[in-house]
Structure formats: C-alpha cells, structure tokens
Write a protein that holds these residues in place. Structure first.
Motif, PDB file in Angstrom:
ATOM      1  N   GLU A 158       0.833  -1.204   0.000  1.00 48.20           N
ATOM      2  CA  GLU A 158       0.000   0.000   0.000  1.00 48.20           C
ATOM      3  C   GLU A 158       0.867   1.253   0.000  1.00 48.20           C
ATOM      4  N   VAL A 159       0.464   2.220  -0.814  1.00 45.69           N
ATOM      5  CA  VAL A 159       1.096   3.539  -0.855  1.00 45.69           C
ATOM      6  C   VAL A 159      -0.016   4.566  -0.699  1.00 45.69           C
ATOM      7  N   TRP A 160       0.162   5.509   0.232  1.00 41.07           N
ATOM      8  CA  TRP A 160      -0.902   6.484   0.431  1.00 41.07           C
ATOM      9  C   TRP A 160      -0.335   7.821   0.920  1.00 41.07           C
ATOM     10  N   ALA A 161      -1.152   8.849   0.742  1.00 45.19           N
ATOM     11  CA  ALA A 161      -0.773  10.197   1.182  1.00 45.19           C
ATOM     12  C   ALA A 161      -2.028  10.943   1.586  1.00 45.19           C
ATOM     13  N   ARG A 162      -1.858  11.904   2.519  1.00 48.39           N
ATOM     14  CA  ARG A 162      -3.024  12.616   3.051  1.00 48.39           C
ATOM     15  C   ARG A 162      -2.635  14.042   3.406  1.00 48.39           C
ATOM     16  N   ASP A 163      -3.570  14.977   3.189  1.00 50.04           N
ATOM     17  CA  ASP A 163      -3.348  16.380   3.559  1.00 50.04           C
ATOM     18  C   ASP A 163      -4.702  17.046   3.767  1.00 50.04           C
ATOM     19  N   VAL A 164      -4.683  18.265   4.328  1.00 49.96           N
ATOM     20  CA  VAL A 164      -5.915  19.001   4.637  1.00 49.96           C
ATOM     21  C   VAL A 164      -5.933  20.313   3.866  1.00 49.96           C
ATOM     22  N   MET A 165      -7.073  20.643   3.263  1.00 52.36           N
ATOM     23  CA  MET A 165      -7.222  21.907   2.535  1.00 52.36           C
ATOM     24  C   MET A 165      -7.280  23.069   3.527  1.00 52.36           C
ATOM     25  N   PRO A 166      -6.327  24.003   3.464  1.00 52.30           N
ATOM     26  CA  PRO A 166      -6.292  25.107   4.435  1.00 52.30           C
ATOM     27  C   PRO A 166      -7.340  26.170   4.122  1.00 52.30           C
ATOM     28  N   PRO A 167      -7.682  27.011   5.108  1.00 50.92           N
ATOM     29  CA  PRO A 167      -8.564  28.158   4.844  1.00 50.92           C
ATOM     30  C   PRO A 167      -7.901  29.135   3.890  1.00 50.92           C
ATOM     31  N   LYS A 168      -8.716  29.911   3.204  1.00 51.76           N
ATOM     32  CA  LYS A 168      -8.221  30.862   2.219  1.00 51.76           C
ATOM     33  C   LYS A 168      -8.101  32.252   2.830  1.00 51.76           C
ATOM     34  N   SER A 169      -6.915  32.844   2.687  1.00 55.74           N
ATOM     35  CA  SER A 169      -6.725  34.242   3.060  1.00 55.74           C
ATOM     36  C   SER A 169      -6.932  35.124   1.833  1.00 55.74           C
ATOM     37  N   VAL A 170      -7.495  36.292   2.059  1.00 56.86           N
ATOM     38  CA  VAL A 170      -7.868  37.196   0.961  1.00 56.86           C
ATOM     39  C   VAL A 170      -7.051  38.469   1.045  1.00 56.86           C
ATOM     40  N   ILE A 171      -6.599  38.949  -0.107  1.00 59.35           N
ATOM     41  CA  ILE A 171      -5.916  40.240  -0.178  1.00 59.35           C
ATOM     42  C   ILE A 171      -6.973  41.341  -0.138  1.00 59.35           C
ATOM     43  N   LYS A 172      -6.923  42.170   0.900  1.00 57.04           N
ATOM     44  CA  LYS A 172      -7.898  43.255   1.048  1.00 57.04           C
ATOM     45  C   LYS A 172      -7.541  44.449   0.168  1.00 57.04           C
ATOM     46  N   ARG A 173      -6.253  44.748   0.077  1.00 53.84           N
ATOM     47  CA  ARG A 173      -5.810  45.869  -0.758  1.00 53.84           C
ATOM     48  C   ARG A 173      -4.298  45.791  -0.959  1.00 53.84           C
ATOM     49  N   VAL A 174      -3.821  46.438  -2.009  1.00 56.13           N
ATOM     50  CA  VAL A 174      -2.391  46.559  -2.275  1.00 56.13           C
ATOM     51  C   VAL A 174      -2.086  48.029  -2.493  1.00 56.13           C
ATOM     52  N   ASP A 175      -1.258  48.613  -1.637  1.00 55.56           N
ATOM     53  CA  ASP A 175      -0.826  49.997  -1.783  1.00 55.56           C
ATOM     54  C   ASP A 175       0.598  49.999  -2.322  1.00 55.56           C
TER      55      ASP A 175
ATOM     56  N   GLY B 265       6.321   5.354   0.036  1.00 55.58           N
ATOM     57  CA  GLY B 265       6.935   5.864  -1.183  1.00 55.58           C
ATOM     58  C   GLY B 265       7.512   7.240  -0.980  1.00 55.58           C
ATOM     59  N   LEU B 266       7.588   7.992  -2.057  1.00 53.43           N
ATOM     60  CA  LEU B 266       8.118   9.349  -2.059  1.00 53.43           C
ATOM     61  C   LEU B 266       7.095  10.289  -2.693  1.00 53.43           C
ATOM     62  N   GLY B 267       7.399  11.584  -2.643  1.00 51.21           N
ATOM     63  CA  GLY B 267       6.553  12.573  -3.305  1.00 51.21           C
ATOM     64  C   GLY B 267       5.818  13.463  -2.326  1.00 51.21           C
ATOM     65  N   LEU B 268       4.701  14.000  -2.775  1.00 46.34           N
ATOM     66  CA  LEU B 268       3.979  14.980  -1.973  1.00 46.34           C
ATOM     67  C   LEU B 268       2.520  15.033  -2.372  1.00 46.34           C
ATOM     68  N   LEU B 269       1.649  15.027  -1.383  1.00 47.44           N
ATOM     69  CA  LEU B 269       0.254  15.418  -1.569  1.00 47.44           C
ATOM     70  C   LEU B 269       0.072  16.686  -0.756  1.00 47.44           C
ATOM     71  N   ALA B 270      -0.232  17.793  -1.427  1.00 46.97           N
ATOM     72  CA  ALA B 270      -0.327  19.081  -0.746  1.00 46.97           C
ATOM     73  C   ALA B 270      -1.544  19.844  -1.240  1.00 46.97           C
ATOM     74  N   CYS B 271      -2.145  20.612  -0.345  1.00 41.43           N
ATOM     75  CA  CYS B 271      -3.361  21.372  -0.669  1.00 41.43           C
ATOM     76  C   CYS B 271      -3.093  22.870  -0.531  1.00 41.43           C
ATOM     77  N   TYR B 272      -3.773  23.657  -1.358  1.00 43.29           N
ATOM     78  CA  TYR B 272      -3.621  25.107  -1.250  1.00 43.29           C
ATOM     79  C   TYR B 272      -4.818  25.823  -1.863  1.00 43.29           C
ATOM     80  N   GLN B 273      -4.978  27.095  -1.474  1.00 47.76           N
ATOM     81  CA  GLN B 273      -5.923  28.018  -2.102  1.00 47.76           C
ATOM     82  C   GLN B 273      -5.157  29.303  -2.415  1.00 47.76           C
ATOM     83  N   GLN B 274      -5.693  30.114  -3.308  1.00 49.17           N
ATOM     84  CA  GLN B 274      -4.969  31.326  -3.674  1.00 49.17           C
ATOM     85  C   GLN B 274      -5.933  32.477  -3.925  1.00 49.17           C
ATOM     86  N   HIS B 275      -5.403  33.702  -3.765  1.00 49.36           N
ATOM     87  CA  HIS B 275      -6.150  34.915  -4.102  1.00 49.36           C
ATOM     88  C   HIS B 275      -5.188  35.873  -4.776  1.00 49.36           C
ATOM     89  N   THR B 276      -5.601  36.391  -5.939  1.00 53.80           N
ATOM     90  CA  THR B 276      -4.739  37.253  -6.748  1.00 53.80           C
ATOM     91  C   THR B 276      -5.402  38.602  -6.993  1.00 53.80           C
TER      92      THR B 276
END
Length: 297
Positions: free
Chosen positions: A108-125, A277-288
C-alpha cells in the motif's frame, strides 16, 4: 515532477510521517505520488517510480493502478488514468482531508493532507518611485486567522509566467522563515524572483500588512505601463515544509545552499508525506489582485 535519488539521504517525516533511508546502491525503485490539490480544481495525481540520475532513461508513469480517493474518511471512488494523470471529478473544500491510496506490487502507498482556509488580499498599496529611486514598495494587506498557525506563499508576477525580483527583507515574517531555513547561517537580505514562504507567527489582529520592495529598471519603467499580479497562496503545513526543504538545498537562493554546494554543509533531509513511497500530496488556495505600475514621467 519526478524524484531523482542521487545522494545518500534520509527522509525526515514528523508527526504522522515516517523515516525512510534511500541509498545509491539501487535498493529498488520507489513509488512516487505527486498531487498538488487546489479548491477550485478537480484532484489529479501523477504516480511513477523514482530513478537514479545515472540511469539513461526516465521511467514512465505507472498505469493501470487501482487509485482510490477519500475525502474526510469517506470513499469518493476510483481515480481514472488519462493523459499521464490519475483524475477525479472531486473539488475539495476548506477543511477537507484529502487522501489518495493505491497498491503497487502488493504494497500500500498512500498520502493525506488538509485543505487550508483561504486568506484574501484586502488591498495593495504601492509607493510611487521616481528617477532617483529604483524601488517600488508594496504594502499588501491580507486577512489573518490568529486562532491557529497558518502557512502562506507570496508571489508577485510580471505576467502569468515570470516573477518580479522582490526583496523580502523588510518584513519580519519573511525573516522568521529565513531563520527557519538557514538556522545560524541566516542572512538579513532575502531576494527572490520565485516568491517566498511565510507563516502568521508574529502576526496579530484579523489583518496583516506585508511590506516588500521590487527593484525595477528605470529604463523599462519610462517606456511602458506594467501590470503586477500579486498572489497570496494559503498552503498546507506539508506544502510549507516541502518548499522550505527545497529552498534550503538550493545554491544561489540561501546561504545554507551555497555552503552545501561547497561541501561545507550536509544536505537537508528531503521532505515527503507519502507513506510507502516518495513525493507529496499538498493542498492550497490562492487569491490574486492585479495592479498597474504606471511608467515614469
């Protein structure tokens, strides 16, 4: 992304991770799972074998596996193989625990991760540069959850493919990451075209304003307006550890990496959260947020 096993290293896995030793005496190929999951896309995974740099051919993907997807411990069906990837139709939400499992040669080969909360860009000066100053100062205000440790990555791009040359030295959150990577070898100046990770350690309040500076060529600023895409990635702890590990071992990026290339420091341990095994299972969210940098008059 494939793993090249070329040095005698051990894989340091903390918490629910384990330790594996990998040598150059061809102990056998290891299964590699790579899955970078985001909340607005269906989950896909690349599964292959590890390989030594001295081998002339790179092994292809492992096809025909029975790859299963689990969300919050509930089975969500089989991931079907198509065009080099195992694919699902599931899009994970904030807080979801994502797990992928399969069997290769009866193991058996397995990987696990958790989806994090999303941070939002309020403004860019952005402070206006002039002919005597070749730096643009960005003040990036983002939301912050102080109830837990959060992990992030900041990237400022010219366009969808090229990053801007950013000096991250002016904000203490990046200096904390710098010290975490380099330890006693930490430098004050942090420059990168590829973005830089950070955490909310030391932040207070529901918002935080990051301060970074871009060194711009006066010639180009005089002939054209430029857009900048400012992105805050909210990443999992596993993704953060993986990025730090890669930065620590990269010469020209960190002082530790430069010392390692000269033979004055040992390579940092390679991070993985794949069991069996090797490698990565990773979770992310983004705001642009896209901003316009006007040309100099």
């Amino acid at each position: 992304m494939k793993y090249t096993i070329c040095l005698l290293v051990s894989l340091l896995l903390t918490s629910c991770y384990k330790e594996i030793s990998v040598g150059t005496d061809d102990q056998g190929e290891m299964v590699v799972i790579n899955c970078i999951s985001r909340s607005d896309s269906a989950i896909t995974a690349d599964i292959s074998h590890s390989w030594l740099f001295s081998k002339k051919t790179v092994p292809g993907d492992l096809e025909g596996l029975d790859v299963r997807l689990w969300i919050n411990g509930q089975a969500r069906g089989k991931m079907n193989y198509s065009k080099g990837l195992y694919r699902s139709t599931v899009r994970p939400k904030t807080g979801d625990t994502v797990m992928i499992s399969t069997y290769v040669d009866g193991k058996e080969v397995w990987a696990r991760d958790v989806m994090p909360p999303k941070s939002v860009i309020k403004r860019v000066d952005m402070s206006r540069i002039n002919a005597e100053d070749d730096q643009i100062t960005y003040k990036i205000t983002m939301t912050n959850d102080t109830s837990q440790i959060r992990y992030f990555f900041l990237l400022i791009r010219y366009n969808s493919n090229e990053g801007a040359g950013i000096n991250y030295s002016f904000d203490p959150v990046f200096q904390l990451t710098n010290e975490e990577i380099n330890g006693g070898l930490a430098q004050n100046k942090i420059m990168s075209f590829m973005g830089y990770p950070f955490t909310n350690r030391g932040m207070s309040g529901s918002e935080y304003t990051l301060t970074v500076k871009e060194t711009a060529l006066e010639f180009w600023l005089k002939i054209a307006d430029y857009n900048r895409d400012v992105t805050v990635f909210s990443i999992s702890e596993a993704y953060y550890k993986y990025i730090l590990n890669n930065l620590a071992n990269r010469s020209g990026t960190t002082l530790y990496g430069d010392f390692m290339e000269l033979g004055l420091a040992e390579p940092r341990l390679t991070f993985t959260n794949v069991h069996g095994g090797l490698g990565l299972l990773a979770c992310y969210q983004q705001h642009t947020v896209r901003i316009k940098v006007p040309k100099l008059k």
